[in-house]
Design a protein around this motif. Structure first.
Motif, PDB file in Angstrom:
ATOM      1  N   ILE A 199       0.813  -1.147   0.046  1.00 31.98           N
ATOM      2  CA  ILE A 199       0.014   0.053  -0.019  1.00 31.98           C
ATOM      3  C   ILE A 199       0.764   1.318  -0.021  1.00 31.98           C
ATOM      4  O   ILE A 199       0.442   2.293  -0.733  1.00 31.98           O
ATOM      5  CB  ILE A 199      -0.825  -0.027   1.172  1.00 31.98           C
ATOM      6  N   ALA A 200       2.013   1.256   0.993  1.00 33.78           N
ATOM      7  CA  ALA A 200       2.909   2.473   0.851  1.00 33.78           C
ATOM      8  C   ALA A 200       3.518   2.902  -0.500  1.00 33.78           C
ATOM      9  O   ALA A 200       3.562   3.792  -0.878  1.00 33.78           O
ATOM     10  CB  ALA A 200       3.751   2.332   1.994  1.00 33.78           C
ATOM     11  N   GLN A 201       3.890   1.724  -1.064  1.00 35.27           N
ATOM     12  CA  GLN A 201       4.707   2.055  -2.303  1.00 35.27           C
ATOM     13  C   GLN A 201       3.447   2.651  -3.668  1.00 35.27           C
ATOM     14  O   GLN A 201       3.950   3.531  -4.042  1.00 35.27           O
ATOM     15  CB  GLN A 201       5.118   0.769  -3.120  1.00 35.27           C
ATOM     16  N   ARG A 202       2.300   2.047  -3.287  1.00 37.09           N
ATOM     17  CA  ARG A 202       1.500   2.838  -4.275  1.00 37.09           C
ATOM     18  C   ARG A 202       0.886   4.042  -3.625  1.00 37.09           C
ATOM     19  O   ARG A 202       0.646   5.180  -4.590  1.00 37.09           O
ATOM     20  CB  ARG A 202       0.295   1.834  -4.241  1.00 37.09           C
ATOM     21  N   LEU A 203       1.009   4.370  -2.698  1.00 36.48           N
ATOM     22  CA  LEU A 203       0.710   5.894  -1.975  1.00 36.48           C
ATOM     23  C   LEU A 203       1.551   6.961  -2.362  1.00 36.48           C
ATOM     24  O   LEU A 203       1.755   7.912  -2.857  1.00 36.48           O
ATOM     25  CB  LEU A 203       0.566   5.774  -0.421  1.00 36.48           C
ATOM     26  N   ASP A 204       2.910   6.318  -2.325  1.00 34.26           N
ATOM     27  CA  ASP A 204       4.126   7.251  -2.978  1.00 34.26           C
ATOM     28  C   ASP A 204       4.186   7.242  -4.395  1.00 34.26           C
ATOM     29  O   ASP A 204       4.279   8.566  -4.589  1.00 34.26           O
ATOM     30  CB  ASP A 204       5.493   6.194  -2.506  1.00 34.26           C
ATOM     31  N   GLU A 205       3.661   6.404  -5.040  1.00 31.72           N
ATOM     32  CA  GLU A 205       3.778   6.721  -6.398  1.00 31.72           C
ATOM     33  C   GLU A 205       2.486   7.567  -7.026  1.00 31.72           C
ATOM     34  O   GLU A 205       2.767   8.228  -7.900  1.00 31.72           O
ATOM     35  CB  GLU A 205       3.534   5.087  -7.205  1.00 31.72           C
ATOM     36  N   ALA A 206       1.571   7.541  -5.991  1.00 27.42           N
ATOM     37  CA  ALA A 206       0.329   8.866  -6.377  1.00 27.42           C
ATOM     38  C   ALA A 206       0.743   9.982  -5.836  1.00 27.42           C
ATOM     39  O   ALA A 206       0.066  10.799  -6.451  1.00 27.42           O
ATOM     40  CB  ALA A 206      -0.880   8.002  -5.446  1.00 27.42           C
ATOM     41  N   GLY A 207       1.980  10.164  -5.404  1.00 30.22           N
ATOM     42  CA  GLY A 207       2.322  11.604  -4.862  1.00 30.22           C
ATOM     43  C   GLY A 207       1.901  11.957  -3.422  1.00 30.22           C
ATOM     44  O   GLY A 207       2.257  12.995  -3.226  1.00 30.22           O
ATOM     45  N   VAL A 238      10.667   0.500   0.046  1.00 33.90           N
ATOM     46  CA  VAL A 238       9.723   0.820  -1.108  1.00 33.90           C
ATOM     47  C   VAL A 238       9.574   2.567  -1.191  1.00 33.90           C
ATOM     48  O   VAL A 238       9.047   2.744  -2.449  1.00 33.90           O
ATOM     49  CB  VAL A 238       8.355   0.221  -1.043  1.00 33.90           C
ATOM     50  N   LEU A 239       9.765   3.332  -0.184  1.00 27.81           N
ATOM     51  CA  LEU A 239       9.391   4.621  -0.512  1.00 27.81           C
ATOM     52  C   LEU A 239      10.467   5.370  -1.303  1.00 27.81           C
ATOM     53  O   LEU A 239      11.818   5.047  -0.949  1.00 27.81           O
ATOM     54  CB  LEU A 239       9.208   5.524   0.682  1.00 27.81           C
ATOM     55  N   LYS A 240      10.081   6.135  -2.247  1.00 32.09           N
ATOM     56  CA  LYS A 240      11.131   6.853  -3.174  1.00 32.09           C
ATOM     57  C   LYS A 240      10.966   8.568  -2.858  1.00 32.09           C
ATOM     58  O   LYS A 240      12.079   9.312  -2.765  1.00 32.09           O
ATOM     59  CB  LYS A 240      10.966   6.721  -4.522  1.00 32.09           C
ATOM     60  N   ASN A 241       9.981   8.849  -2.602  1.00 34.61           N
ATOM     61  CA  ASN A 241       9.676  10.371  -2.269  1.00 34.61           C
ATOM     62  C   ASN A 241       8.818  10.709  -1.164  1.00 34.61           C
ATOM     63  O   ASN A 241       9.202  11.628  -0.558  1.00 34.61           O
ATOM     64  CB  ASN A 241       8.867  10.742  -3.562  1.00 34.61           C
TER      65      ASN A 241
END
Length: 334
Positions: free
Chosen positions: A31-39, A75-78
């Motif tokens: 879930i966190a990875q997708r939240l990160d990708e969503a901005g 998994v977090l990039k931003n």
């Protein structure tokens, strides 16, 4: 162009209440990875009552704080990784562990009249380079002047921002606006708002907070959270985008996270039922709900009666053990 609003997602912390704290580290990372990708700017994770909360008193989480933080930080990039700390539940040692494994932000949460118990935690977080946010819970239980007094304490400890939190979902838009405006004027710091939806006002209250000067607001995918849940994040992003605010969150992507990633892991839809409505009406802590439901079944009394009595007694987070006493007393009255 309207101003930028910072978005904090608490699906993986407040949402843990709705699943009895049973998200696995793998689910959190997904879930966190997708939240990160969503901005999403900031993602808060952990047992529902924060770091150190996994216990008999508050409910055991599926994994340890360390395991959750390690899984998500990879998994977090931003997005910034955030943890909640309630002094007396979480400790500075817990905060050291969280920081070591990747937490960048801590929200130090105290009762609205007890900011002083968070002084050492705010100062320690700042000393190790974390962003430290003062988080005043149950803000319906204090008048504006008292909230300003406590917010100034957090500011004096070096807090980077201060939250006016409606932990019970008991406030109305005008009440939220008055609190936000006063704290903003008194401290000059960024002000945040965390809403619960027990009276169906989470989105409305969040908008009122922003209009009154809030810079940071919270939400959860599908509204998952304690009681009737939180401001539904994908709805909030749609409304803010429609109004011209800049959030940095991609509307389609956050919709997809909510419907395609979070929903399959939910135990039940997040709705306002008679019991969660009673939480907002009585003004009791949202995480009391599951405890009250269990006590209701055990002692054969109406859950609403338990919650109403807890409200009359002006109980606060950390007094979950009183629910058993109240249920027992009500059963004897029957």
């Amino acid at each position: 162009m309207k101003r930028k609003i910072r978005i904090v997602d608490t699906t993986l912390r407040d949402g843990m209440h709705a699943v009895s704290h049973q998200f696995t580290p793998e689910i959190m990372a997904e879930i966190a990875q997708r939240l990160d990708e969503a901005g999403v700017d900031t993602i808060e994770i952990g047992q529902g009552d924060g770091i150190g909360g996994s216990s008999y008193q508050y409910g055991f989480a599926r994994a340890t704080d360390e395991e959750y933080i390690k899984a998500v930080s990879k998994v977090l990039k931003n997005a910034k990784l955030d943890v909640l700390l309630l002094p007396g539940i979480g400790t500075i040692e817990d905060l050291k562990v969280a920081h070591h494994y990747g937490a960048k932000v801590v929200r130090v949460a105290t009762h609205v009249t007890e900011a002083d118990v968070g002084e050492q935690h705010i100062k320690f977080a700042k000393s190790i380079g974390m962003e430290a946010i003062g988080f005043l819970m149950m803000s319906h239980m204090a008048e504006v002047d008292k909230i300003v007094e406590q917010a100034k304490k957090f500011a004096s400890y070096g807090a980077d921002a201060i939250y006016v939190t409606d932990s019970a979902g008991a406030l109305t838009p005008n009440e939220i606006a008055a609190r936000i405006k006063a704290v903003k004027e008194a401290t000059g710091l960024p002000i945040g708002h965390h809403a619960h939806n027990n009276l169906g006002l989470a989105i409305g209250n969040t908008l009122a907070a922003i209009e009154a000067g809030a810079d940071i607001v919270d939400g959860t995918c599908k509204g998952i959270g304690a009681g009737a849940g939180n401001a539904q994040l994908e709805v909030l992003i749609a409304v803010l985008t429609k109004l011209g605010y800049e959030t940095g969150v991609d509307l389609y992507k956050i919709m997809d996270v909510a419907d395609d990633v979070v929903v399959p892991h939910m135990v039940r839809p997040q709705v306002i039922d008679k019991n969660s409505l009673s939480i907002g009406y009585a003004g009791v802590y949202g995480s009391f709900l599951l405890h009250a439901l269990r006590a209701s079944e055990r002692f054969k009394v109406d859950t609403r009666d338990i919650l109403m009595e807890m409200g009359k007694r002006k109980t606060v987070g950390g007094q979950e053990d009183m629910i058993i006493n109240v249920a027992y007393e009500l059963s004897k009255q029957k």
